[in-house]
Design an enzyme around this catalytic site. Sequence first.
Site, PDB file in Angstrom:
ATOM      1  N   LYS A 136      32.847  24.028   6.059  1.00 37.44           N
ATOM      2  CA  LYS A 136      31.512  24.392   6.692  1.00 37.44           C
ATOM      3  C   LYS A 136      30.647  23.272   6.847  1.00 37.44           C
ATOM      4  CE  LYS A 136      32.569  28.397   6.614  1.00 37.44           C
ATOM      5  NZ  LYS A 136      33.315  28.809   8.018  1.00 37.44           N
ATOM      6  N   HIS A 180      44.511  27.823  14.693  1.00 37.28           N
ATOM      7  CA  HIS A 180      45.077  28.387  13.447  1.00 37.28           C
ATOM      8  C   HIS A 180      44.746  29.637  12.975  1.00 37.28           C
ATOM      9  CE1 HIS A 180      46.738  24.614  10.939  1.00 37.28           C
ATOM     10  NE2 HIS A 180      46.996  24.499  12.342  1.00 37.28           N
ATOM     11  N   TYR A 189      35.272  32.223   6.922  1.00 37.59           N
ATOM     12  CA  TYR A 189      35.784  31.132   7.242  1.00 37.59           C
ATOM     13  C   TYR A 189      35.824  31.080   8.463  1.00 37.59           C
ATOM     14  CZ  TYR A 189      39.510  27.484   6.490  1.00 37.59           C
ATOM     15  OH  TYR A 189      40.046  26.265   6.359  1.00 37.59           O
ATOM     16  N   PRO A 204      32.990  20.658   0.582  1.00 40.88           N
ATOM     17  CA  PRO A 204      34.126  20.660   1.605  1.00 40.88           C
ATOM     18  C   PRO A 204      35.101  22.124   1.737  1.00 40.88           C
ATOM     19  CG  PRO A 204      34.587  18.850   0.834  1.00 40.88           C
ATOM     20  CD  PRO A 204      33.302  19.331   0.025  1.00 40.88           C
TER      21      PRO A 204
END
Length: 391
Positions: free
Chosen positions: A297, A72, A385, A293
């Site tokens: 991580k 992604h 991220y 969540p």
Amino acid sequence: MRTQVAIIGAGPSGLLLGQLLHKQGIDAVIIERQTGDYVLGRIRAGVLEQVAVELLEEAGVADRLKSEGLVHDGFDIAFDADHLHIDLKGLTNGKTVTVYGQTEVTRDLMDARQKAGLQTIYGAQDVEVLDFDTNTPKVRYKLNGQTHEISCDFIAGCDGYHGVCRASVPEKSIKEYERVYPFGWLGLLSDTPPVQEELIYGNQEQGFYLCSMRSAQRSRYYIQCSLADKVEEWSDDRFWTALKGRLPEHLANNLVTGPSLEKSIAPLRSFVAEPLRFGRMFLAGDAGHIVPPTGAKGLNLAASDIRYLSRALFEFYGEKSEAGINHYSQKALARIWKGERFSWWMSMLLHRFPDNSGFDNKIQRTEFEYLASSEHAQRVLAENYVGLSYA
Ligand code: FAS
Ligand code: PHB
């Protein structure tokens, strides 16, 4: 029985450590209280950082991940009626994340361990970790009514938040930091096509939602729920109606519903134990820390702990150096706390807090508007991220 490293817990942390040690010729036995099927049945994480993918490749267990994982380049954030796309790849000079369920990571690690003929003791009861403040630590456990003992050089506490290892550390030797959030996540897994190709994190009047997936045919959804909720109170229909009510209209119309394969409620907490080393025993993964969540991580911090711990043990056995094991706790905690910060920040941005004041809600909305207005702010989100460097 004797081994070099006794690993407590056959979740992703324990299995990954066992695999990396094996590749370096270091002997390790894993002691797990559940069955393998039970461990595989727990539906948890779904997103892997690029550095975690590279670590799984180094461990030699990434073939299926590379062929079936979904790479992604970005994800969406919806806040009330507004929508923001986070271009991970563009904001991080080409880094991405891979959507590949923790269940599959665990399965790949289990298969590799079995193929190599390595020992995992499933169904171990009354596990005790002993003398870890000496150079001759031991693990004692019961199996089929018989008591067994393993002598080892080191114990790796990979036994999760409710495990025995952290619980065996004298209170005066450990400090715990914790924040509990006033809500939970109700998750549902279904064999239905995802509502869109990329993940959507949403903050809507009724609360948080997350649309994720495991493949083009299998979806994973979450909605914020009350801590008083019981999963048996949530029929599939009730879940789908609640999710539809939170989605932007064009997506609500696109949502394919179906029977749940799994449904569960997870509480949200931020937790860190310090230090992560006690003589010859180390804590890694959820045994040492927990994140909400929201930032994806949990599994990824477990991977970085194992990267640091495995290298420290390579140094001990390969170079007869204690530098790595002496530095493990400090090095792991430095990255853990950055993961805690990011997960806390994402959770504060994306959930409806029942006790928020009007000012709190205005600040939360302004946080979103600042993020939407600033490429710099989006770059900060994106670099966290996709995963900070292991260096
Ligand atoms: P684990 O808890 O996975 O494994 C520990 C193992 O030790 C277990 O198999 C347990 O049976 C065993 N054990 C415990 N006590 C023992 C004892 N006394 N003796 C022997 N064995 C013992 N992370 C994300 O990134 N995204 C998510 O969406 C997400 N959702 C989650 C939902 C839930 C309900 C939970 C609990 C966690 C979630 N996480 C998520 C975090 C999760 O993925 C963890 O980070 C990950 O499982 C960490 O792996 P381990 O450290 O191996 O711990
Ligand atoms: C998941 O797919 O289970 C998932 C994805 C992203 C998160 C949490 C869970 O932040």
